[in-house]
Scaffold this motif. Structure first.
Motif, PDB file in Angstrom:
ATOM      1  N   UNK A 399      -6.091  10.247  -0.392  1.00 25.43           N
ATOM      2  CA  UNK A 399      -4.868   9.449  -0.223  1.00 25.43           C
ATOM      3  C   UNK A 399      -3.947   9.947   0.897  1.00 25.43           C
ATOM      4  N   UNK A 400      -3.728  11.266   1.062  1.00 25.39           N
ATOM      5  CA  UNK A 400      -2.834  11.701   2.153  1.00 25.39           C
ATOM      6  C   UNK A 400      -3.288  11.245   3.532  1.00 25.39           C
ATOM      7  N   UNK A 401      -4.584  11.267   3.784  1.00 26.75           N
ATOM      8  CA  UNK A 401      -5.088  10.800   5.078  1.00 26.75           C
ATOM      9  C   UNK A 401      -4.869   9.302   5.228  1.00 26.75           C
ATOM     10  N   UNK A 402      -5.038   8.547   4.133  1.00 25.05           N
ATOM     11  CA  UNK A 402      -4.785   7.101   4.184  1.00 25.05           C
ATOM     12  C   UNK A 402      -3.329   6.826   4.550  1.00 25.05           C
ATOM     13  N   UNK A 422      -1.124  -1.087  -1.102  1.00 26.17           N
ATOM     14  CA  UNK A 422      -1.130   0.070  -1.999  1.00 26.17           C
ATOM     15  C   UNK A 422      -2.158   1.097  -1.552  1.00 26.17           C
ATOM     16  N   UNK A 423      -1.734   2.350  -1.490  1.00 27.13           N
ATOM     17  CA  UNK A 423      -2.657   3.484  -1.401  1.00 27.13           C
ATOM     18  C   UNK A 423      -2.540   4.203  -2.740  1.00 27.13           C
ATOM     19  N   UNK A 424      -3.515   4.025  -3.623  1.00 32.11           N
ATOM     20  CA  UNK A 424      -3.372   4.545  -4.989  1.00 32.11           C
ATOM     21  C   UNK A 424      -3.728   6.021  -5.090  1.00 32.11           C
ATOM     22  N   UNK A 425      -3.166   6.670  -6.089  1.00 29.72           N
ATOM     23  CA  UNK A 425      -3.579   8.010  -6.495  1.00 29.72           C
ATOM     24  C   UNK A 425      -3.201   8.166  -7.962  1.00 29.72           C
TER      25      UNK A 425
END
Length: 679
Positions: A399-402, A422-425
């Motif tokens: 996720x951090x790279x996204x 949304x970038x989910x985690x």
């Protein structure tokens, strides 16, 4: 006993009289001073105020709508300008024999019953000297017909003004929006008389609305001397309007039009970004409406056709469309793996299916890819490779790279309606649903499915950041200050590995061979993607219903592509999303669309020649296809279409929101790329 009255001497009487006369004189003097002071105050200090009041009683002003500022592209070519507008108004105070005049106008101007009802209603509520609009956007012949008959049309006032014009039509509809008359709610809120001045229109959507303050300008005024009863005496000097500001965009108008035409009959979006500056060179959403129709007053049939179209031409898909990115994120996820210490040479065995608990996750290739590393996994788009890595690391490591690549980002663009995806985690899922993150969630997210949602603008930014290694930020106003993008501090060796893999996707046996550019010395690098909107069940597999051709339009996969060119020295990044395209028609699929759109920037003549041949097979250019579609739609109607809503912009926003909600509910239940969710 009464005392005798004392008689006053002549001296005392004279003194008493003089004293009273003095008091009276002082009183009169004081009153005189007060009156003189008041007169002085009114004549000097309040002179301007009462002069204006007096002037307003003698002179009435009719506002002249200001000419809107132009919207031009980066080279100065007009995207939105003004054309001469012939119109006919009625001055109620001059009108004689109203019914005879209206009947004559109806015949000359071919006015409908609805038009006549509106004119009569406006005449009943209009002030004596305020113009009432009869018709606008007239051709020269009808305008001239009214002008030569003025002696028998007392009270009719033909005039020339300016109307908004969009030379590229539907190609820029979702970019610039359109203008229209102010709604009753807007006038009730602002109380600005300009809003109800005949001929005045304001921005309703897109940049026309977002930049209203810059584009509007200042109204002029036509001064008319009247009697106390409001009757016209004579016309006085006119105060000219002040045109609005010209706004220059980063858009390349030629590329914008080409990309819109190259989308053909598809539903989807295309975005081109300058890798160095972040300048948006094209921002296309198709199908679209003709902004000229909305600005002139859209007809019943056209509104019904647009509002009922399942391709949603009223939606700006570039910023309002949210899609699972599918395999387009695999290069980005490969970069995330490298940043987390995974070697690009580490291999994974792909047998075509992975079991997790009771569930099975399939690779798109039924027999699998065998032993495969990152160098091959990205070009071959191997799902099992990314499933395995996501199961071992967890998506919280991806996720951090996204986020760094711009997914889920809110870019500062002058558009009033954007959806950010949304970038989910694990933390996001707990906040959103109150549930723990699962291995299945990581597996689906690893190939751009499940909870992951992006818009096409973010896909183009992702490609640009991979291409340049810098944190480019998209911009659309060329007059805004620009600062060089900061380095993202990625390991140069990591970026080299990912870029080489993206080059192989297109040029060395990968899944994106259709994006290969047939221009000497120019290679494209990129990544294809398939985003499912349905779950493929075991029953579907047994029945052979796995291909998109087996399903209706709304159940077919989205086709995506994100890339950049030239691959060796990237300058332009592109993203293409074809809604429900399903990779069914090669020359309408996302990879070839992206290749041709960027080809325009390197060999314009060759790109246009190819497009001209393709359009012959699609039924003509955008305008020709829209006319044919509208004619077919009208012929199929059994009932008269309802009139368009008074506030078309509000109705458009409602239709877009409904469509967006429907699409989001579909993708939220989508299975992974060629796989099933665990049961």
């Amino acid at each position: 006993m009464k005392l005798p009255k004392r008689s006053m001497s002549k001296a005392e009487q004279a003194f008493s009289f003089s004293r009273r006369a003095m008091m009276l004189g002082l009183g009169q003097g004081a009153v005189g001073l007060v009156l003189a002071g008041r007169m002085g105050w009114l004549a000097v200090a309040e002179n301007e105020h009462y002069k204006l009041l007096s002037e307003s009683n003698r002179v009435n002003m009719t506002l002249i709508p200001p000419r809107r500022g132009w919207i031009v592209d980066r080279n100065g070519a007009p995207i939105a300008n003004n054309r001469t507008d012939f119109r006919v108004d009625i001055i109620p105070d001059r009108l004689e024999n109203k019914e005879a005049v209206l009947t004559r106008l109806q015949g000359i101007l071919a006015l409908t019953a609805d038009d006549m009802a509106r004119v009569r209603k406006d005449l009943r509520h209009a002030a004596g000297f305020r113009p009432v609009q009869v018709s606008e956007n007239l051709d020269w012949d009808r305008f001239a017909s009214v002008s030569v008959r003025l002696p028998e049309l007392t009270g009719v006032a033909p005039s020339r003004g300016f109307a908004r014009n969009y030379p590229l039509g539907p190609a820029v509809a979702h970019l610039v929006g359109y203008v229209g008359s102010a709604s009753s709610e807007q006038y009730a809120e602002e109380k600005d008389p300009l809003l109800i001045t005949p001929g005045f229109k304001l921005g309703k959507d897109g940049l026309e609305k977002a930049l209203e303050d810059r584009l509007r300008g200042k109204p002029g005024a036509k001064r008319i001397e009247v009697t106390a009863r409001g009757r016209l005496v004579r016309e006085l000097a006119t105060r000219p309007d002040v045109p609005g500001e010209t706004v220059r965009l980063t858009i390349d108008a030629g590329l914008q039009e080409y990309a819109a035409r190259r989308m053909g009959p598809n539903s989807g979006s295309a975005v081109v970004v300058d890798v160095y500056t972040g300048d948006m060179l094209a921002m296309v959403s198709m199908p679209a409406y003709d902004p000229n129709s909305f600005s002139e007053g859209i007809g019943r049939m056209e509104w019904k056709m647009l509002s009922q179209d399942d391709h949603i031409p009223l939606m700006n898909k570039t910023l309002q469309g949210l899609y699972p990115p599918g395999s387009t994120v695999k290069p980005m996820h490969g970069l995330a793996l490298l940043r987390n210490g995974i070697s690009a040479d580490q291999t994974v065995y792909c047998g075509g299916v992975m079991r997790v608990g009771r569930g099975r996750f399939h690779c798109w290739k039924p027999g699998g890819h065998g032993h495969i590393d990152m160098h091959r996994a990205i070009p071959q788009s191997c799902d099992i490779y990314f499933y395995t890595m996501a199961r071992e690391l967890g998506y919280d490591r991806f996720a951090p790279t996204a986020h760094d690549m711009g997914l889920g980002a809110r870019f500062d663009l002058p558009f009033l309606s954007q959806y950010y995806g949304t970038v989910p985690d694990s933390a996001w899922k707990m906040r959103k649903y109150g549930k723990e993150w699962t291995v299945a969630d990581s597996i689906n997210a690893s190939i751009g499915q499940g909870y992951v949602l992006v818009n096409p603008m973010q896909l183009a930014v992702m490609a640009a950041r991979i291409a340049g290694g810098r944190k480019v930020v998209p911009r659309i106003l060329l007059d805004q200050p620009h600062r060089p993008a900061a380095s993202m501090n990625f390991d140069p060796e990591h970026l080299k590995i990912i870029r080489e893999a993206m080059w192989a996707v297109v040029n060395h046996g990968g899944t994106g061979g259709a994006a290969r550019m047939n221009i000497g010395g120019i290679d494209m690098a990129g990544k294809t993607g398939t985003a499912q909107v349905r779950r493929i069940t075991m029953a579907d597999r047994r029945a052979g219903r796995t291909g998109n051709a087996s399903f209706p339009f709304k159940m077919r996969d989205h086709a995506l592509f994100a890339g950049f060119a030239p691959a060796a020295n990237p300058r332009y990044a592109v993203s293409v999303v074809v809604e429900h395209g399903g990779h069914l028609i090669r020359n309408l699929d996302a990879p070839m669309l992206a290749s041709d759109i960027l080809s325009y920037l390197f060999d314009r003549e060759k790109a246009i020649k190819k497009l001209t041949e393709l359009e012959k097979t699609w039924g003509g250019d955008i305008g020709a296809r829209m006319k044919a579609k509208e004619a077919a739609f009208a012929a199929a109607q059994k009932a008269t279409a309802a009139p368009p809503p008074e506030d078309e912009a509000a109705a458009q926003r409602a239709a877009v929101e409904e469509a967006a909600t429907t699409d989001r509910s579909a993708v939220a239940n989508a299975a992974s790329d060629g796989s099933e969710r665990p049961e």
